[in-house]
Design an enzyme around this catalytic site. Structure first.
Site, PDB file in Angstrom:
ATOM      1  CD  GLU A  81      13.159 -37.026 -52.237  1.00  0.00           C
ATOM      2  OE1 GLU A  81      12.287 -36.231 -51.880  1.00  0.00           O
ATOM      3  OE2 GLU A  81      13.488 -38.013 -51.556  1.00  0.00           O
ATOM      4  CG  ASP A  88      57.508 -17.374 -49.469  1.00  0.00           C
ATOM      5  OD1 ASP A  88      58.187 -17.302 -48.430  1.00  0.00           O
ATOM      6  OD2 ASP A  88      57.846 -16.856 -50.542  1.00  0.00           O
ATOM      7  CG  ASP A  98      52.844 -15.573 -55.157  1.00  0.00           C
ATOM      8  OD1 ASP A  98      53.916 -16.193 -54.979  1.00  0.00           O
ATOM      9  OD2 ASP A  98      52.684 -14.393 -54.801  1.00  0.00           O
ATOM     10  CG  ASP A 144      55.208 -21.201 -54.703  1.00  0.00           C
ATOM     11  OD1 ASP A 144      55.927 -21.752 -53.855  1.00  0.00           O
ATOM     12  OD2 ASP A 144      55.143 -19.968 -54.834  1.00  0.00           O
ATOM     13  CG  ASN A 177       9.042 -41.370 -40.053  1.00  0.00           C
ATOM     14  OD1 ASN A 177       8.753 -41.566 -38.869  1.00  0.00           O
ATOM     15  ND2 ASN A 177       9.206 -40.157 -40.549  1.00  0.00           N
ATOM     16  CG  ASP A 223      12.802 -33.757 -48.889  1.00  0.00           C
ATOM     17  OD1 ASP A 223      13.581 -33.986 -47.947  1.00  0.00           O
ATOM     18  OD2 ASP A 223      12.575 -34.570 -49.806  1.00  0.00           O
TER      19      ASP A 223
END
Length: 842
Positions: A286, A328, A588, A592, A656, A685
């Site tokens: 969970e 590039d 950039d 592009d 388990n 946990d």
């Protein structure tokens, strides 16, 4: 709100400005602030609530959590208040842990993303300002340049050679020309040539516009409302969905079967129901949403330290999976700072005139700032007092040149600068060093020879041409019969670490491909300097002759793509993806954006034009391949730790829960009380929340990996069965050999379950021998804390509340032996599971 004509594109400019409560000089800051309060932020994306309260409430929306709380309430009603209190407390503690971790990671990521802003240039208070796009309001006067994203639906007041990419709105791939004026009231969207729309981008040219509509009132906003558009899920998110579906099926099966059998054996219905629900909680990780957020956010923070900003957390998975990176060369493998090496005439001698004319063209151009013009301006300074800029034809990617009109006294010159081959197409003559002129055809071979010689040396060259004119304006049709005067020779040397960086990428099994507009000779020179003397090169003209199927085959084998047109970049990316690769693209520039959007992982830099930055999922604060290589390693580590948590938790829980379900059917009592199952789940946990900090095996970083539900399923079954076999061995030892009482049995198995789950987690968290792979200090510390708590629990006040008792010494000794045996068999099982013939499937 102002009363604005619905068909504003058909309204005269002066009337429209009056309706908007603005003027040609724009708004004042006070007026803009009032309008922002009225119209709200300029965004079509829903403002996600990340308040503490909303995150806290989200922890209790799971159906299982709601049912557990309802069951606890039922326990209070039936006078079993202690069990009800314990169950409620454990559920609340688990939820609070998830809330805290998710709140911390969410806020951290939001701070990182806020570092990357897309802005608009507005004219307020008589001055130009750069403001965030979200703060643009109706009535703002906005200045648009190439590369800008249009911040709203706007009417053009002034424009110069303005071409806008409207593909996001109209689907039209070719840029649309836009001009000031008035359009008919019934004009269709694509015919409103005096209007630019939110979400589109400026391809070339400049404009001054007035914003009429913002946010959801824009055309793009209306579409998003109608379609409720959601971003497509990443492979990571789709894998999580498949995993969730698998868990749901298992959980439902367990709950129904276990509850039915316990009722059949005439056990108390409430106890049976709570036991079945506890099993469901036990098998369900969970904390997975919180752990996933923590792990990915941890990766995002580490990347931020390397100046890599993740705009979308789930992009980290694609980043780690990437096996081809295209870019590039400018600024990535080169220094990114153009320098003027020389300016030479057609005959190969140095030319002051070429430098002066190139300077005039660069200093007077009004488009977006670019490294070439910056290099020319920084190289030298000329006296501009006698020159006045009159007009300009902006650069675009079709002409590949920029022209300006300057006045010097009574004479006027049109000066053009651009790609050599494109420029000589509009030249009819060549000016020699002595001032004489000859026909271009007589010198074409000499110019070509000079161009090739410079290119072979790795230099980038621009041509410069001019002609006298007697007009007060210029347009594209006038770019003809010009006089070629020479070359601007530019150098952008390779970074010293470029070769080593590419080798690092190769060591991470990422193939680096260069996509450049430079010619084949420059590309070959760069390849040689990088140690790729025999690099395979494909040029744009060859690509045009290839079918899509042929390109898919050729693209994978190609090292450098040269002389590439903007639209061809996207085609290369799509071809590589169709070949089955996870492709990243870094760019950039204006040209592009489509390639960035087409890639699995789009990468840009903070200094990029807005349209490129907005398309990217990852933004580099510095254009450096070195930090990108480090980012890939961090991304793979983040993904590996997420899968590690899922694999470890689900296998332990699965084993388990099978054991408990089986024991509940075979034994005359419930093997564990519901509150004990929830306590085990909560305690185990706690160390799992630190898995995000854990170290990762080198082999998991060296290779790109993708989500594999089949691998998780096999892992769960193999280690789950091993866990179940040991659990039944434990049952036999406790009941048949030690003759334990019911409370002793539950206590022994309670403690053993916690200890073995943590011990085995430390074993199977690595594919290596667990003694040779050191966990992170936080994982070790949290594991030790829980182990100590589990061992000391029988002597604490909580023991009675949880039904825990003191165990005889022989039981303690037996449990220690079982733990040691469990660890040894887990290590042996791991060796078999990861043997070479099985790891090929993972």
């Amino acid at each position: 709100m102002e009363s604005i004509d619905e068909r504003f594109w058909s309204v005269d400019q002066d009337i429209l400005l009056q309706q908007l409560g603005t003027g040609y000089d724009g708004l004042t800051s006070i007026e803009a602030e009032k309008k922002l309060d009225i119209y709200g932020p300029n965004s079509i994306k829903a403002q996600r609530s990340t308040s503490s309260l909303s995150l806290l409430v989200s922890q209790f929306t799971s159906p299982i959590i709601i049912i557990l709380l309802a069951s606890a309430l039922l326990a209070f009603v039936t006078s079993d208040s202690i069990d009800g209190l314990i169950i409620t407390s454990i559920v609340l503690l688990s939820s609070l842990v998830g809330f805290w971790q998710e709140w911390m990671s969410t806020n951290a990521v939001e701070k990182l993303v806020s570092m990357i802003k897309v802005t608009a240039e507005v004219h307020r208070d008589g001055m130009n300002f750069q403001i965030p796009l979200e703060e643009v309001v109706p009535g703002d006067i906005v200045l648009l340049n190439a590369g800008d994203i249009v911040p709203g639906d706007c009417v053009i007041l002034e424009s110069k050679d303005l071409f806008v990419n409207e593909a996001a709105l109209t689907g039209e791939t070719l840029p649309a020309e836009k001009v000031a004026g008035v359009v008919g009231a019934d004009a269709q969207l694509s015919k409103r040539t005096n209007t630019v729309f939110m979400g589109t981008s400026v391809n070339s040219g400049t404009a001054k516009v007035v914003v009429v509509r913002t946010a959801l009132r824009t055309e793009l906003g209306k579409i998003s409302v109608r379609l409720h558009v959601k971003e497509p899920k990443t492979e990571f998110e789709r894998g999580m969905d498949r995993f969730g579906s698998l868990l749901m099926q298992l959980t439902l099966l367990f709950v129904l079967v276990v509850f039915a059998f316990n009722v059949y054996f005439q056990r108390p219905i409430l106890d049976s129901f709570l036991f079945a629900l506890a099993l469901a909680v036990g098998i369900t990780p969970e904390l997975l949403p919180a752990i996933t957020s923590i792990t990915l956010a941890q990766g995002a923070r580490q990347m931020a330290e390397k100046k890599v900003i993740i705009r979308k957390l789930t992009a980290i998975e694609n980043f780690g999976s990437m096996n081809i990176l295209c870019s590039d060369k400018t600024g990535t493998i080169t220094e990114g700072e153009m320098r003027v090496h020389s300016t030479i005439g057609p005959e190969g001698t140095n030319s002051e005139k070429v430098l002066q004319y190139a300077y005039l063209n660069a200093v007077f151009q009004g488009g977006y700032e670019n490294p070439i013009d910056t290099a020319i301006i920084n190289h030298i300074s000329f006296d501009l007092d006698r020159y006045i800029k009159v007009d300009e034809i902006p650069y675009d990617f079709v002409r590949k040149r920029l022209s300006i009109l300057v006045a010097e006294g009574t004479s006027r010159l049109m000066i053009s600068k651009g790609a050599v081959l494109n420029l000589i197409e509009v030249c009819s003559s060549v000016e020699l060093e002595n001032g004489a002129t000859v026909d271009i055809e007589e010198f074409r071979e000499t110019i070509s020879s000079q161009y090739n010689k410079l290119s072979e040396q790795g230099f980038r060259t621009l041509g410069v041409a001019y002609k006298p004119v007697d007009t007060s304006s210029i347009n594209r049709s006038m770019e003809k019969n010009m006089q070629f005067i020479g070359f601007v020779v530019l150098s952008d040397p390779l970074k010293r670490e470029a070769k080593a960086t590419i080798e690092t990428l190769n060591s991470l099994n990422v193939d680096f491909k260069i996509i450049t507009g430079d010619n084949r000779l420059i590309a070959a020179s760069v390849g040689t300097q990088l140690g790729r003397k025999d690099a395979k090169i494909i040029v744009g003209s060859e690509m045009r002759e290839m079918s899509d199927d042929a390109l898919i085959s050729q693209a994978v084998q190609t090292d450098i793509f040269a002389e590439i047109e903007p639209y061809q970049k996207e085609r290369i990316i799509l071809a590589l993806r169709k070949a089955g690769h996870v492709v990243g693209y870094m760019g950039d520039g204006i040209n592009d954006a489509s390639a960035i959007h087409a890639a699995d992982i789009g990468i840009s830099v903070d200094s990029a034009v807005d349209v490129a930055k907005e398309s990217a999922e990852i933004v580099l604060l510095e254009k450096d391949l070195g930090v990108l290589a480090e980012g890939i390693s961090i991304g793979r580590k983040s993904f590996a730790n997420t899968i590690k948590y899922i694999s470890v938790t689900i296998s332990a829980n699965f084993g388990n829960m099978i054991s408990m379900a089986g024991a509940s059917l075979l034994l005359w009592f419930l093997p564990l009380l519901p509150k004990q199952i929830l306590a085990i789940n909560f305690l185990t946990d706690f160390p799992a929340t630190t898995i995000s900090t854990d170290s990762v095996d080198a082999e998991l970083i060296e290779h790109p990996r993708r989500w594999n539900t089949g691998y998780i399923r096999r892992f769960m079954v193999v280690f789950g069965i091993q866990s179940t076999l040991f659990d039944f061995m434990t049952f036999g030892v406790l009941l048949l050999i030690l003759n334990s009482t019911v409370d002793q049995f539950r206590t022994g198995w309670f403690i053993l379950s916690i200890v073995t789950e943590i011990a085995v987690m430390l074993v199977i968290r690595t594919r290596q021998n667990f003694l040779k792979s050191r966990p992170s200090k936080y994982l070790i510390l949290s594991s030790l804390i829980v182990l100590v708590l589990a061992i000391l629990l029988p002597i604490t006040p909580l023991a009675e509340l949880l039904g825990i008792v003191m165990l005889p010494i022989w039981t303690d000794i037996s449990l220690v032996g079982l733990v040691v045996a469990y660890i040894v068999t887990a290590e042996l099982t791991k060796m078999l599971f990861y043997r070479p013939d099985t790891t090929k499937k993972m």
